[in-house]
Scaffold this motif. Sequence first.
Motif, PDB file in Angstrom:
ATOM      1  N   LYS A  80       0.829  -1.202   0.000  1.00 22.86           N
ATOM      2  CA  LYS A  80       0.000   0.000   0.000  1.00 22.86           C
ATOM      3  C   LYS A  80       0.868   1.258   0.000  1.00 22.86           C
ATOM      4  CE  LYS A  80      -3.760  -2.393   2.362  1.00 22.86           C
ATOM      5  NZ  LYS A  80      -3.135  -3.726   2.268  1.00 22.86           N
ATOM      6  N   ASP A  81       0.312   2.337  -0.536  1.00 25.01           N
ATOM      7  CA  ASP A  81       1.000   3.628  -0.582  1.00 25.01           C
ATOM      8  C   ASP A  81       0.687   4.377   0.719  1.00 25.01           C
ATOM      9  OD1 ASP A  81       1.781   6.297  -1.016  1.00 25.01           O
ATOM     10  OD2 ASP A  81       1.440   6.133  -3.177  1.00 25.01           O
ATOM     11  N   LEU A  82       1.617   4.341   1.650  1.00 26.14           N
ATOM     12  CA  LEU A  82       1.360   4.923   2.969  1.00 26.14           C
ATOM     13  C   LEU A  82       1.194   6.436   2.911  1.00 26.14           C
ATOM     14  CD1 LEU A  82       3.752   2.835   5.262  1.00 26.14           C
ATOM     15  CD2 LEU A  82       1.395   2.359   4.583  1.00 26.14           C
ATOM     16  N   ASP A  83       1.901   7.084   2.002  1.00 19.61           N
ATOM     17  CA  ASP A  83       1.746   8.537   1.867  1.00 19.61           C
ATOM     18  C   ASP A  83       0.320   8.886   1.441  1.00 19.61           C
ATOM     19  OD1 ASP A  83       4.377   9.214   2.577  1.00 19.61           O
ATOM     20  OD2 ASP A  83       5.089   8.830   0.537  1.00 19.61           O
ATOM     21  N   GLN A  84      -0.218   8.121   0.492  1.00 21.82           N
ATOM     22  CA  GLN A  84      -1.581   8.374   0.029  1.00 21.82           C
ATOM     23  C   GLN A  84      -2.610   8.015   1.103  1.00 21.82           C
ATOM     24  OE1 GLN A  84      -2.688   9.931  -2.764  1.00 21.82           O
ATOM     25  NE2 GLN A  84      -0.516  10.409  -3.043  1.00 21.82           N
ATOM     26  N   ILE A  85      -2.327   6.992   1.882  1.00 23.04           N
ATOM     27  CA  ILE A  85      -3.216   6.650   2.997  1.00 23.04           C
ATOM     28  C   ILE A  85      -3.254   7.798   4.005  1.00 23.04           C
ATOM     29  CG2 ILE A  85      -3.395   5.165   5.049  1.00 23.04           C
ATOM     30  CD1 ILE A  85      -2.577   2.821   3.272  1.00 23.04           C
ATOM     31  N   ARG A  86      -2.097   8.356   4.306  1.00 29.97           N
ATOM     32  CA  ARG A  86      -2.036   9.483   5.237  1.00 29.97           C
ATOM     33  C   ARG A  86      -2.842  10.672   4.714  1.00 29.97           C
ATOM     34  NH1 ARG A  86      -1.487   9.968  10.313  1.00 29.97           N
ATOM     35  NH2 ARG A  86      -3.506  10.884   9.869  1.00 29.97           N
ATOM     36  N   ILE A  87      -2.720  10.942   3.419  1.00 26.63           N
ATOM     37  CA  ILE A  87      -3.467  12.051   2.810  1.00 26.63           C
ATOM     38  C   ILE A  87      -4.969  11.797   2.916  1.00 26.63           C
ATOM     39  CG2 ILE A  87      -4.018  13.161   0.604  1.00 26.63           C
ATOM     40  CD1 ILE A  87      -1.013  12.794  -0.124  1.00 26.63           C
TER      41      ILE A  87
END
Length: 296
Positions: A80-87
């Motif tokens: 998973k893309d953790l940066d996109q999850i955070r956003i």
Amino acid sequence: MDHQRRQFMLTAALGAAAASTSALHASQEADDSASLSWGKTRFAVNIEMWGLGGGPAQDRIRAAAKLGYPAVEFWPWRNKDLDQIRIACDETGIEVAQFTAWPFNPGMNDPKNHDRIGKEIAESIQAAKKIGARKMTVIAGNDQPGMTQEQMHENVITGLKKWAPMAEDAGVMLILEPMNIRVDHKGHCLYGSPEAVRICREVGSPMVKINWDLYHMQITEGDLCRRMREGWDQVGYLQLADNPGRREPGTGEIDYSRVFKEAWDLGYRDFIGLECSPTDGNAERATERVKAADVW
């Protein structure tokens, strides 16, 4: 107009009125269901099992927010893309309640895996911090050839004692999940509450507790409320699915209204993970069943 014809028309009129009334009641029931409000329990929807339109995790998080959920959970984080999850979490106000630190292998129940698992935990803690998660599930492992269950469980205790200081320093709880071996996870070394409770009490850390999955517990031992009370000091997180079928509450044999009240009375205020599949893939209808179960 003769008597028979008059009687026929009267019967038809009464039938039409009854059908109209029935349709009105059905419509009102549908409206009532659609307008159900959230109860006291806070739920975290599992974005893997609920689907939520497919696509990447961040899109599923946004879909969960539209359904009204305050949190999500998911399985391994590495795909998973953790940066996109955070956003997505920042945009929606959704929290990540917990995720799985690593899959079923390597198993904690074999000491030859402990160095590798220590690295997995260290990296998973960094992932948790990045997305604001406070808990992550850890897996004991499948049966190891040549080892007794007692030996495997002692190896799990040894490992968790070793890694507990990392979790304590980071403020990220390791939640150990017992499975069921009758239906879903044949050959897993940890099932039912007594051994999971014993393991976590032996470890003795406030940041090593149990991911108490009520679906697995129902299949393994039943007696959900009493068992939960007996092991309450070691409960770190609750998950659910109804049984049989692993669907949302209200589709099986478990009285989740009673279970939710028990958890509340015991002092549980954290999220309960919906690790279940919506019936017919209908997330909206499944959400209404979740709300209906949280009435007590």
